[in-house]
Design an enzyme around this catalytic site. Structure first.
Site, PDB file in Angstrom:
ATOM      1  N   GLU A 160       0.815  -1.207   0.000  1.00 42.44           N
ATOM      2  CA  GLU A 160       0.000   0.000   0.000  1.00 42.44           C
ATOM      3  C   GLU A 160       0.852   1.261   0.000  1.00 42.44           C
ATOM      4  O   GLU A 160       1.944   1.287   0.562  1.00 42.44           O
ATOM      5  CB  GLU A 160      -0.920  -0.007   1.225  1.00 42.44           C
ATOM      6  CG  GLU A 160      -1.963  -1.111   1.118  1.00 42.44           C
ATOM      7  CD  GLU A 160      -2.823  -1.300   2.357  1.00 42.44           C
ATOM      8  OE1 GLU A 160      -3.985  -1.650   2.195  1.00 42.44           O
ATOM      9  OE2 GLU A 160      -2.328  -1.097   3.478  1.00 42.44           O
ATOM     10  N   CYS A 208       3.203   8.567   1.035  1.00 43.91           N
ATOM     11  CA  CYS A 208       3.818   7.648   1.996  1.00 43.91           C
ATOM     12  C   CYS A 208       4.002   6.303   1.298  1.00 43.91           C
ATOM     13  O   CYS A 208       3.026   5.697   0.846  1.00 43.91           O
ATOM     14  CB  CYS A 208       2.889   7.536   3.208  1.00 43.91           C
ATOM     15  SG  CYS A 208       3.444   6.328   4.423  1.00 43.91           S
ATOM     16  N   CYS A 256       6.638  -6.978   7.174  1.00 41.14           N
ATOM     17  CA  CYS A 256       7.742  -6.426   7.966  1.00 41.14           C
ATOM     18  C   CYS A 256       8.215  -7.483   8.951  1.00 41.14           C
ATOM     19  O   CYS A 256       7.416  -8.259   9.470  1.00 41.14           O
ATOM     20  CB  CYS A 256       7.286  -5.183   8.725  1.00 41.14           C
ATOM     21  SG  CYS A 256       8.630  -4.354   9.621  1.00 41.14           S
ATOM     22  N   CYS A 286       6.912  -4.833  15.792  1.00 44.38           N
ATOM     23  CA  CYS A 286       6.614  -3.883  16.860  1.00 44.38           C
ATOM     24  C   CYS A 286       5.200  -4.204  17.332  1.00 44.38           C
ATOM     25  O   CYS A 286       4.301  -4.443  16.529  1.00 44.38           O
ATOM     26  CB  CYS A 286       6.690  -2.445  16.335  1.00 44.38           C
ATOM     27  SG  CYS A 286       8.342  -2.003  15.788  1.00 44.38           S
ATOM     28  N   CYS A 334       1.917  -2.417  15.920  1.00 49.43           N
ATOM     29  CA  CYS A 334       1.822  -2.122  14.488  1.00 49.43           C
ATOM     30  C   CYS A 334       1.136  -3.258  13.731  1.00 49.43           C
ATOM     31  O   CYS A 334       1.472  -4.428  13.890  1.00 49.43           O
ATOM     32  CB  CYS A 334       3.222  -1.890  13.927  1.00 49.43           C
ATOM     33  SG  CYS A 334       3.232  -1.546  12.153  1.00 49.43           S
ATOM     34  N   GLY A 376       6.798  -1.898   6.087  1.00 47.52           N
ATOM     35  CA  GLY A 376       8.176  -2.369   6.055  1.00 47.52           C
ATOM     36  C   GLY A 376       9.157  -1.459   6.757  1.00 47.52           C
ATOM     37  O   GLY A 376       8.834  -0.330   7.155  1.00 47.52           O
ATOM     38  N   SER A 382      12.040   6.713   7.464  1.00 49.27           N
ATOM     39  CA  SER A 382      11.732   6.410   8.859  1.00 49.27           C
ATOM     40  C   SER A 382      12.257   5.025   9.199  1.00 49.27           C
ATOM     41  O   SER A 382      12.074   4.077   8.444  1.00 49.27           O
ATOM     42  CB  SER A 382      10.217   6.470   9.064  1.00 49.27           C
ATOM     43  OG  SER A 382       9.898   6.167  10.411  1.00 49.27           O
ATOM     44  N   SER A 435      11.989   5.872  14.998  1.00 49.55           N
ATOM     45  CA  SER A 435      10.880   5.466  15.859  1.00 49.55           C
ATOM     46  C   SER A 435      11.409   5.145  17.250  1.00 49.55           C
ATOM     47  O   SER A 435      12.193   4.220  17.424  1.00 49.55           O
ATOM     48  CB  SER A 435      10.191   4.242  15.255  1.00 49.55           C
ATOM     49  OG  SER A 435       9.517   4.626  14.079  1.00 49.55           O
ATOM     50  N   CYS A 439      -1.048   5.649  10.182  1.00 48.49           N
ATOM     51  CA  CYS A 439       0.197   5.015  10.604  1.00 48.49           C
ATOM     52  C   CYS A 439      -0.083   3.716  11.338  1.00 48.49           C
ATOM     53  O   CYS A 439      -0.901   3.680  12.263  1.00 48.49           O
ATOM     54  CB  CYS A 439       0.956   5.927  11.554  1.00 48.49           C
ATOM     55  SG  CYS A 439       1.318   7.526  10.874  1.00 48.49           S
TER      56      CYS A 439
HETATM   57  N1  SAH Z   1       9.575   0.684   9.988  1.00 48.02           N
HETATM   58  C1  SAH Z   1       9.726   2.112   9.948  1.00 48.02           C
HETATM   59  C2  SAH Z   1       8.754   2.747   9.006  1.00 48.02           C
HETATM   60  C3  SAH Z   1       7.292   2.724   9.455  1.00 48.02           C
HETATM   61  S1  SAH Z   1       6.858   4.354   9.798  1.00 48.02           S
HETATM   62  C4  SAH Z   1       9.605   2.655  11.354  1.00 48.02           C
HETATM   63  O1  SAH Z   1       9.184   1.931  12.238  1.00 48.02           O
HETATM   64  O2  SAH Z   1       9.996   3.786  11.599  1.00 48.02           O
HETATM   65  C5  SAH Z   1       5.377   4.185  10.607  1.00 48.02           C
HETATM   66  C6  SAH Z   1       5.372   4.849  11.976  1.00 48.02           C
HETATM   67  O3  SAH Z   1       4.087   4.609  12.577  1.00 48.02           O
HETATM   68  C7  SAH Z   1       6.396   4.234  12.897  1.00 48.02           C
HETATM   69  O4  SAH Z   1       6.901   5.192  13.775  1.00 48.02           O
HETATM   70  C8  SAH Z   1       5.555   3.236  13.639  1.00 48.02           C
HETATM   71  O5  SAH Z   1       6.119   2.832  14.844  1.00 48.02           O
HETATM   72  C9  SAH Z   1       4.269   3.994  13.834  1.00 48.02           C
HETATM   73  N2  SAH Z   1       3.118   3.140  14.109  1.00 48.02           N
HETATM   74  C10 SAH Z   1       3.017   1.823  13.885  1.00 48.02           C
HETATM   75  N3  SAH Z   1       1.819   1.374  14.258  1.00 48.02           N
HETATM   76  C11 SAH Z   1       1.136   2.435  14.724  1.00 48.02           C
HETATM   77  C12 SAH Z   1      -0.177   2.602  15.228  1.00 48.02           C
HETATM   78  N4  SAH Z   1      -1.017   1.590  15.294  1.00 48.02           N
HETATM   79  N5  SAH Z   1      -0.548   3.837  15.608  1.00 48.02           N
HETATM   80  C13 SAH Z   1       0.291   4.888  15.476  1.00 48.02           C
HETATM   81  N6  SAH Z   1       1.541   4.787  14.992  1.00 48.02           N
HETATM   82  C14 SAH Z   1       1.960   3.571  14.630  1.00 48.02           C
END
Ligand code: SAH
Length: 362
Positions: free
Chosen positions: A100, A113, A120, A124, A127, A180, A212, A234, A353
């Site tokens: 996406e 984006c 991935c 986390c 996520c 990812g 990111s 992050s 996000c």
């Molecule tokens: N893998 C990279 C790129 C993803 S960026 C990274 O982690 O930085 C997406 C951002 O949204 C990251 O900071 C991630 O931690 C955050 N994120 C993931 N799940 C989320 C959620 N459910 N609500 C808000 N932010 C979230």
């Protein structure tokens, strides 16, 4: 982390090659290197999807290119439009994998984006993409193609007479914040960034492109040396224990080491690193969390981007109420940390996000 296998291909996808590599490719076909520049411009600047269109290339070269290479593409399988103007594009790659990309209009800006992996590996805990596991890395051409698809989508809108739509204009900013971990797919990401910032292609200024990462330290520092793109890291916690409970990668690259690497990251005048902080109710949204974070960030040229948690099915966390979000960010500000709250966009279409997760087709 295990390396994901590349998808099977019979021929080279010329979209995977940054201009330098394309020059090498045509040289190997016995042609002068500048022909590589021409091919690059045909593909990325003029949108050519076949060799026949490359009318200033000798026929012999076009034939040899057609035998040894192809110009890859992805199909827009679905477009979801949010009430706030955000659009989510579901793209089907050549091997059927789905990813996406999200178009986010915001005043004068139109941010795209983009994703870097199918799924991935980092898991986390908050996520949605993390629950998918990693299927594979995306190739450079697939990563960069998301911009082509987004522009195609906007063009279609113009043709359909929806010109007034806020997303129907050129993309001004690119963020690698989709599905990812871009730096886990370092080679694909770097080549895609080279393509997107090449002046003979789209020519995006590196300052308009943000990568990111969860903080893969060696790749982060390598990226900083390779291209002056912006960095977002992050963090999601003010202390190492909390971070570790949320992000398994913290075992390999602990918070303090990530922050030490950030202090080494080359920054231009006035530029800052962005720290992303997904705010989870009762987990990392207390006054003490804000205090701990402020201490950790002391002396770092940075700003904090607070992202109120976006809920998705099965996630064991809750979004803090607006008051708690304000309180946390005010607290950080009062401690001298520049802080902004990222407005949630596209929530109604699961484009926000951490909500990107493609359901496998049954
Ligand atoms: N893998 C990279 C790129 C993803 S960026 C990274 O982690 O930085 C997406 C951002 O949204 C990251 O900071 C991630 O931690 C955050 N994120 C993931 N799940 C989320 C959620 N459910 N609500 C808000 N932010 C979230």
């Amino acid at each position: 982390m295990a390396e994901a296998a590349a998808p099977p291909t019979q021929t080279t996808d010329l979209r995977d090659l940054p201009r330098e590599a394309l020059r090498d490719f045509v040289r190997e076909l016995g042609e002068p290197a500048y022909r590589g520049d021409q091919v690059f411009r045909w593909i990325w600047r003029h949108g050519a999807s076949s060799f026949d269109e490359m009318t200033n290339l000798p026929h012999g070269l076009r034939d040899r290119l057609a035998e040894s290479s192809r110009i890859g593409a992805a199909r827009i399988a679905q477009v979801d439009r949010s009430v706030d103007g955000t659009r989510k594009l579901l793209l089907q790659l050549e091997d059927g994998a789905r990813i996406e990309a999200v178009l986010i209009p915001d005043g004068e800006r139109l941010t795209l984006c983009i994703s870097s992996q199918v799924g991935c590996a980092l898991a986390c805990r908050f996520c949605a993409t993390g629950t998918m596991g990693l299927t594979r890395h995306m190739r450079a051409g697939e990563i960069a193609y998301q911009l082509v698809a987004a522009q195609q989508e906007m063009l279609d809108d113009e043709v359909a007479g929806r010109r007034a739509d806020p997303a129907a204009r050129p993309v001004t900013n690119i963020v690698m914040m989709g599905m990812g971990e871009p730096l886990h797919n370092y080679d694909g990401t770097l080549a895609a960034l080279q393509i997107l910032t090449d002046e003979q292609g789209f020519g995006y200024a590196p300052a308009r492109v943000t990568v990111s990462t969860v903080g893969l330290i060696p790749q982060m520092l390598a990226l900083g040396r390779a291209l002056p793109v912006r960095l977002a890291v992050s963090l999601h916690a003010g202390d190492a224990d909390t971070r570790r409970s949320l992000m398994p990668i913290d075992k390999r690259y602990p918070m303090d080491e990530v922050l030490a690497a950030c202090r080494e990251f080359p920054l231009k005048t006035r530029e800052r690193i962005t720290f992303e902080y997904t705010l989870l109710r009762g987990v990392n949204d207390g006054d003490e969390d804000a205090r701990n974070l402020a201490v950790k960030l002391e002396g770092l040229r940075c700003k904090v981007n607070v992202l109120p948690f976006n809920e998705h099915p099965g996630a064991p966390f809750e979004r803090p109420d607006d008051e708690a979000v304000t309180q946390f960010s005010e607290r950080l500000r009062s401690l001298g940390v520049e802080t902004f709250v990222r407005t949630t966009r596209g929530r109604d279409i699961a484009a926000a996000c951490g909500q990107l997760a493609v359901k496998s087709e049954s």
